[in-house]
Design a protein around this motif. Sequence first.
Motif, mmCIF file in Angstrom:
data_model
loop_
_atom_site.group_PDB
_atom_site.id
_atom_site.type_symbol
_atom_site.label_atom_id
_atom_site.label_comp_id
_atom_site.label_asym_id
_atom_site.label_seq_id
_atom_site.Cartn_x
_atom_site.Cartn_y
_atom_site.Cartn_z
ATOM 1 N N TYR A 1 1.035 -1.418 0.024
ATOM 2 C CA TYR A 1 -0.166 0.313 0.239
ATOM 3 C C TYR A 1 0.980 1.036 -0.242
ATOM 4 O O TYR A 1 0.151 2.444 -0.087
ATOM 5 C CB TYR A 1 -0.860 0.403 1.109
ATOM 6 C CG TYR A 1 -2.052 -1.204 1.007
ATOM 7 C CD1 TYR A 1 -3.280 -1.268 0.749
ATOM 8 C CD2 TYR A 1 -1.707 -2.653 2.052
ATOM 9 C CE1 TYR A 1 -3.726 -2.204 0.551
ATOM 10 C CE2 TYR A 1 -2.824 -2.863 2.216
ATOM 11 C CZ TYR A 1 -3.556 -3.491 0.948
ATOM 12 O OH TYR A 1 -4.774 -3.882 1.102
ATOM 13 N N GLY A 2 1.791 1.159 -0.294
ATOM 14 C CA GLY A 2 3.152 2.993 0.399
ATOM 15 C C GLY A 2 2.555 2.870 1.654
ATOM 16 O O GLY A 2 2.485 2.628 2.220
ATOM 17 N N ASN A 3 2.772 4.779 0.782
ATOM 18 C CA ASN A 3 2.541 5.603 1.838
ATOM 19 C C ASN A 3 0.965 5.832 1.966
ATOM 20 O O ASN A 3 0.702 7.036 1.192
ATOM 21 C CB ASN A 3 3.437 6.784 1.682
ATOM 22 C CG ASN A 3 3.252 8.031 3.285
ATOM 23 O OD1 ASN A 3 2.456 7.637 3.681
ATOM 24 N ND2 ASN A 3 4.079 8.521 3.175
ATOM 25 N N PRO A 4 0.017 4.892 2.574
ATOM 26 C CA PRO A 4 -1.236 5.240 2.341
ATOM 27 C C PRO A 4 -1.847 6.647 3.189
ATOM 28 O O PRO A 4 -1.981 7.588 3.578
ATOM 29 C CB PRO A 4 -1.877 3.558 2.295
ATOM 30 C CG PRO A 4 -1.307 3.966 3.921
ATOM 31 C CD PRO A 4 0.236 4.009 3.003
ATOM 32 N N SER A 5 -3.047 7.307 1.631
ATOM 33 C CA SER A 5 -3.798 8.317 2.256
ATOM 34 C C SER A 5 -4.881 8.312 3.710
ATOM 35 O O SER A 5 -4.917 9.129 3.841
ATOM 36 C CB SER A 5 -4.110 9.624 0.446
ATOM 37 O OG SER A 5 -4.979 7.905 0.330
#
Length: 341
Positions: free
Chosen positions: A127-131
């Motif tokens: 998901y990486g760096n999710p918002s």
Amino acid sequence: MILLTGGTGYIASHTAEALAQAGHPCVLLDNLANSPASTWQGLAQLCGDALVFEPGDVRDPATLDAIFARYPIQAVVHAASLKATGEGVADPALYYDNNVAGTVTLVRAMERAGLRRLVFSSSSTVYGNPSQACLAESAPLAPLSPEARTKVMVEQILTDVAASHPDWRITSLRCFNPVGAHPSGLLGEAPRGQTLNLLTVIGQVAAGQRPALSIFGDDYPTPDGTGVRDYIHVMDLAQGHLAAVRQVLRADPPPGQPRHQVLNLGRGQGVSVLQLLQAFEQHTGQRVPYQVVPRRPGDAASWVADATQVQQSLGWRAELGLAEMCTSAWRWQQRPDSPGL
């Protein structure tokens, strides 16, 4: 029997114990690149002859063919993965070779053996760096490192593999933040080199192996300013893998379920760094000095699983809380062979 690749690693070793206790004998394949021989010794004490260890590399077709010929394997849990973010950035080719090419080699060997039941131990790093703070499986994928990108690639490969033959049953489990250890103190996280597992680091500080815990930022938009994560006891994670194995062993998937399903494996509850630190001190009686340092680039403020789908699909939910996480991690840290840094 169940084959576990990366079988003496942190997640796979606890999964092997859970499978064995549930009546599924296992073959553990591992090249011991990132786990000590003591892990196998602990497993042998817990499970006896329900487990077999096969030294070897998942990238070696001959090794895989020999295992499938020698043992009545019914399903595979694939957890042979390199996962150190910094190492992957420094040597991305190694990570693509081990994580992606290794999976392709495994799938082709399974095809040759006529075996099409697979559980893949994936990661929430996809998901990486999710918002958004609460992540459903439909959330955008934005991997930030070679290690995370290999997980996305493998999931995509497995979707195509599942579509290639009607007998395939594949489940990918996006594991959130595993912590803790087996309650016996015989199994736990034991990587070669330093760990990034927060609770393991806290235990090392409490044991005097590190001078202090570094908290990376206390100005996030969270209740106490420190980062929030979905920590899950590794024993719960193992039970999730067991539930997935049971499902892929069924002759047919439940109605409406694709042949490759992707599920979050998390508690669905956020815990901040300070909350985990305070819980450790409360449940172990150990003081843990800490210092606040600047944020790390790319760190998200909050990262919590939406666990709705895994509860509906597998009938699984996490049962163990912070007390069990902290006490088991400290018991593991106190073992006589615990290495210094």
